[in-house]
Design a protein around this motif. Structure first.
Motif, short mmCIF file in Angstrom:
data_model
loop_
_atom_site.label_atom_id
_atom_site.label_comp_id
_atom_site.label_asym_id
_atom_site.label_seq_id
_atom_site.Cartn_x
_atom_site.Cartn_y
_atom_site.Cartn_z
N PRO A 13 -15.87 2.05 39.73
CA PRO A 13 -16.66 3.07 39.28
C PRO A 13 -18.24 1.96 38.67
N ARG A 14 -18.04 0.92 38.68
CA ARG A 14 -18.88 0.43 38.09
C ARG A 14 -20.32 -0.64 39.54
N ALA A 15 -19.68 -0.01 40.60
CA ALA A 15 -19.88 -1.27 41.78
C ALA A 15 -21.41 -1.55 41.73
N GLY A 16 -22.43 -2.50 41.98
CA GLY A 16 -23.68 -2.43 41.63
C GLY A 16 -23.78 -3.47 40.62
N MET A 17 -23.29 -3.00 39.64
CA MET A 17 -23.18 -3.48 38.61
C MET A 17 -23.12 -5.14 38.40
N TRP A 18 -23.85 -5.62 37.61
CA TRP A 18 -23.35 -7.25 37.01
C TRP A 18 -22.91 -7.26 36.12
N VAL A 19 -21.67 -9.24 36.66
CA VAL A 19 -21.29 -9.46 35.21
C VAL A 19 -21.13 -10.51 35.68
N TYR A 20 -21.18 -11.80 34.58
CA TYR A 20 -20.84 -13.27 34.62
C TYR A 20 -19.36 -13.18 34.41
N MET A 21 -19.07 -14.28 35.12
CA MET A 21 -17.54 -14.67 35.66
C MET A 21 -17.50 -16.16 36.08
N GLY A 22 -16.64 -16.75 35.97
CA GLY A 22 -16.23 -17.65 35.63
C GLY A 22 -14.35 -17.48 37.18
N GLY A 23 -14.59 -18.85 37.72
CA GLY A 23 -13.56 -18.64 39.22
C GLY A 23 -13.43 -19.92 39.49
N ASN A 24 -12.65 -20.10 40.90
CA ASN A 24 -12.69 -20.76 42.40
C ASN A 24 -12.11 -19.50 43.51
N ASP A 25 -11.92 -21.19 44.85
CA ASP A 25 -11.55 -20.43 45.11
C ASP A 25 -10.51 -19.51 45.28
N ARG A 26 -9.55 -20.11 44.06
CA ARG A 26 -8.06 -18.55 44.79
C ARG A 26 -8.31 -17.55 43.26
N GLU A 56 -17.90 0.53 29.75
CA GLU A 56 -18.11 -1.21 29.10
C GLU A 56 -18.83 -1.97 29.90
N LEU A 57 -18.12 -2.00 31.56
CA LEU A 57 -18.06 -3.04 32.59
C LEU A 57 -19.58 -3.26 33.26
N GLY A 58 -20.40 -4.40 32.75
CA GLY A 58 -21.15 -4.80 33.85
C GLY A 58 -22.33 -4.43 32.82
N HIS A 59 -23.31 -4.58 33.85
CA HIS A 59 -25.12 -4.99 33.50
C HIS A 59 -25.79 -4.74 34.77
N PRO A 60 -26.90 -3.63 34.43
CA PRO A 60 -27.80 -3.15 35.50
C PRO A 60 -28.58 -4.69 35.78
N THR A 61 -28.92 -5.70 35.35
CA THR A 61 -29.70 -6.80 36.53
C THR A 61 -28.58 -7.62 35.78
#
Length: 141
Positions: A13-26, A56-61
């Motif tokens: 539902p929030r496709a296109g919104m921006w989030v700060y993520m952490g991760g790796n190849d897996r 509450e998930l994601g940000h416009p920019t």
């Protein structure tokens, strides 16, 4: 090693919104809106897209996602770290560094921010003015 950066949500539902993520190849995980992401993912699969936590998930920019992650990390600010010996305060003081003798520091857990600051400068305001992060970074946390 983990990468920490902003990414755009591609589905849901929030496709296109921006989030700060952490991760790796897996695997990747949402860091800035972690509580909302955990709430969505803990719902039964058939009810996830209807979860009110999506709002509450994601940000416009990307800038907004960075700002939210900065606020989250500053919540963990520790102003009571100590050094074994004495060193000079590293706070900017006009056009120079304060350099007053101190054995105390301010630290942001999970980050490479561990800075000696005297009693006068060991405040959240000083740390906020010195640290422009989080930005994108690579680390083991």
């Amino acid at each position: 090693m983990r990468v920490h950066t902003v990414q755009q949500l591609l589905a849901g539902p929030r496709a296109g919104m921006w989030v700060y993520m952490g991760g790796n190849d897996r695997s990747w995980y949402i860091e800035c809106c972690a509580a909302a992401a955990r709430t969505v993912m803990s719902a039964p699969r058939s009810m996830r897209t209807a979860s009110p936590a999506w709002q509450e998930l994601g940000h416009p920019t990307p800038t907004d996602a960075y700002a939210h992650m900065r606020a989250v990390l500053l919540e963990g600010l520790d102003l009571n770290r100590s050094f074994a010996g004495w060193t000079g305060c590293q706070a900017p003081d006009g056009k120079r560094i304060c350099n007053e003798a101190t054995h105390k520091a301010a630290a942001l857990p999970k980050l490479l921010f561990y800075t000696p600051l005297c009693d006068t400068h060991r405040t959240r305001d000083t740390v906020e003015s010195m640290w422009d992060g989080p930005g994108a970074w690579i680390g083991s946390q």
